[in-house]
Scaffold this motif. Sequence first.
Motif, PDB file in Angstrom:
ATOM      1  N   THR A   1      19.888  36.068  10.593  1.00  0.00           N
ATOM      2  CA  THR A   1      18.582  36.520  11.098  1.00  0.00           C
ATOM      3  C   THR A   1      18.169  35.702  12.311  1.00  0.00           C
ATOM      4  OG1 THR A   1      17.934  37.016   8.822  1.00  0.00           O
ATOM      5  CG2 THR A   1      16.184  36.970  10.473  1.00  0.00           C
ATOM      6  N   LEU A   2      18.312  34.393  12.216  1.00  0.00           N
ATOM      7  CA  LEU A   2      17.957  33.514  13.321  1.00  0.00           C
ATOM      8  C   LEU A   2      18.919  33.719  14.483  1.00  0.00           C
ATOM      9  CD1 LEU A   2      16.170  31.313  14.451  1.00  0.00           C
ATOM     10  CD2 LEU A   2      17.593  29.605  13.285  1.00  0.00           C
ATOM     11  N   GLN A   3      20.176  33.933  14.172  1.00  0.00           N
ATOM     12  CA  GLN A   3      21.157  34.201  15.229  1.00  0.00           C
ATOM     13  C   GLN A   3      20.749  35.431  16.037  1.00  0.00           C
ATOM     14  OE1 GLN A   3      25.358  34.197  14.212  1.00  0.00           O
ATOM     15  NE2 GLN A   3      24.946  32.994  12.378  1.00  0.00           N
ATOM     16  N   PHE A   4      20.365  36.483  15.317  1.00  0.00           N
ATOM     17  CA  PHE A   4      19.976  37.728  15.985  1.00  0.00           C
ATOM     18  C   PHE A   4      18.752  37.519  16.869  1.00  0.00           C
ATOM     19  CE2 PHE A   4      17.711  41.877  15.938  1.00  0.00           C
ATOM     20  CZ  PHE A   4      18.654  42.617  16.620  1.00  0.00           C
ATOM     21  N   LEU A   5      17.765  36.801  16.366  1.00  0.00           N
ATOM     22  CA  LEU A   5      16.551  36.539  17.151  1.00  0.00           C
ATOM     23  C   LEU A   5      16.868  35.722  18.401  1.00  0.00           C
ATOM     24  CD1 LEU A   5      13.992  35.761  14.291  1.00  0.00           C
ATOM     25  CD2 LEU A   5      14.165  37.844  15.668  1.00  0.00           C
ATOM     26  N   ILE A   6      17.732  34.733  18.251  1.00  0.00           N
ATOM     27  CA  ILE A   6      18.122  33.908  19.402  1.00  0.00           C
ATOM     28  C   ILE A   6      18.864  34.755  20.433  1.00  0.00           C
ATOM     29  CG2 ILE A   6      19.630  32.010  20.150  1.00  0.00           C
ATOM     30  CD1 ILE A   6      19.017  30.632  17.488  1.00  0.00           C
ATOM     31  N   LEU A   7      19.771  35.608  19.942  1.00  0.00           N
ATOM     32  CA  LEU A   7      20.547  36.455  20.848  1.00  0.00           C
ATOM     33  C   LEU A   7      19.644  37.415  21.613  1.00  0.00           C
ATOM     34  CD1 LEU A   7      23.279  37.525  21.901  1.00  0.00           C
ATOM     35  CD2 LEU A   7      23.244  39.144  19.988  1.00  0.00           C
TER      36      LEU A   7
END
Length: 315
Positions: free
Chosen positions: A19-25
């Motif tokens: 989830t955090l990866q997606f938001l960062i991306l």
Amino acid sequence: MIKEPYKDYTPQTTRLHPTLQFLILVSGTFAMIFIGFAIAAGIIVVVYDAKTLTDVLGFNTGNKHALAGLWILQIVSTTIPLFVAPVLFARFVANETQAYLKPTFKFSLVYLVLVFAIILFCSPLMELLTNINQKLTLPASLKGLEDAMRAMEQSAQKATEAMLKMNTVGDMLFAVLVVGLLTGIAEEFLFRGVIQTIFTRWTKNTHAAVWITAILFSAFHMEFFTFLPRVLLGVFFGYFVAWSGSIWPAVWGHFLNNASAVVITYLYQQKHSSLNPDNQHVFNYWIDSLSLIIVLFLLYIYKNITQQKKQMVEY
């Protein structure tokens, strides 16, 4: 035969939740696009003038520099950011470049032949979905949203039409390079590379990841009335990568789809062909049905070959 297997990087080394990866991306990608837009605008103003920038943003092709400005805007504010964002993310955020981008060339050339056939024979399906999509309307309560989406689509079409006014073979080859190859690489690295990997780890389901990524891929283009056919393409690209373990079959498919549209448009403009690229009533339902059967069969072959290759490597 593949001499070395493409490793299934299921174990996640990064400690960041998907989830955090997606938001960062997503944040990083839009930041890159904003920076790219600012740079592109600066280049246009410096090389030409402020009025050219205004005309470019307004799709005023009466300005003799507008076409060059549109290409600068496309390459600098879209193509380059969409390539740089996933590469930086995979290398410095996830720290798993191979797992996220899947740049391996260790795959059979048969995959590329099958991808070519699938893209070729799916044309009737694409036309059918386009026609269905054109008939879709939102509820009366959302008419304002529908009007806004139509306006965005018309703006996108104006930009595309302006950029694809090709007078020479050189113009066509340049469009094939940018729209076909460079855009294909950038978008596949972002969507089928990083985003699909994130959702595969998030949902722990390859099919869910492929379809979610395809929907996001289509939504990203902000063209509601060609949403469905683009989702189908995204699904094809997603399975090309998921089954082969390499990003390049999807890049090849993306290139074929975009480049063929450019070439057909050029041939029609130069009156070398009577096939109008805007004509969405070329095929009939019998051909649509045959197209579906052929494409499903080709996908079945593609999947089986990839599985056989993996088994041969393991043994």
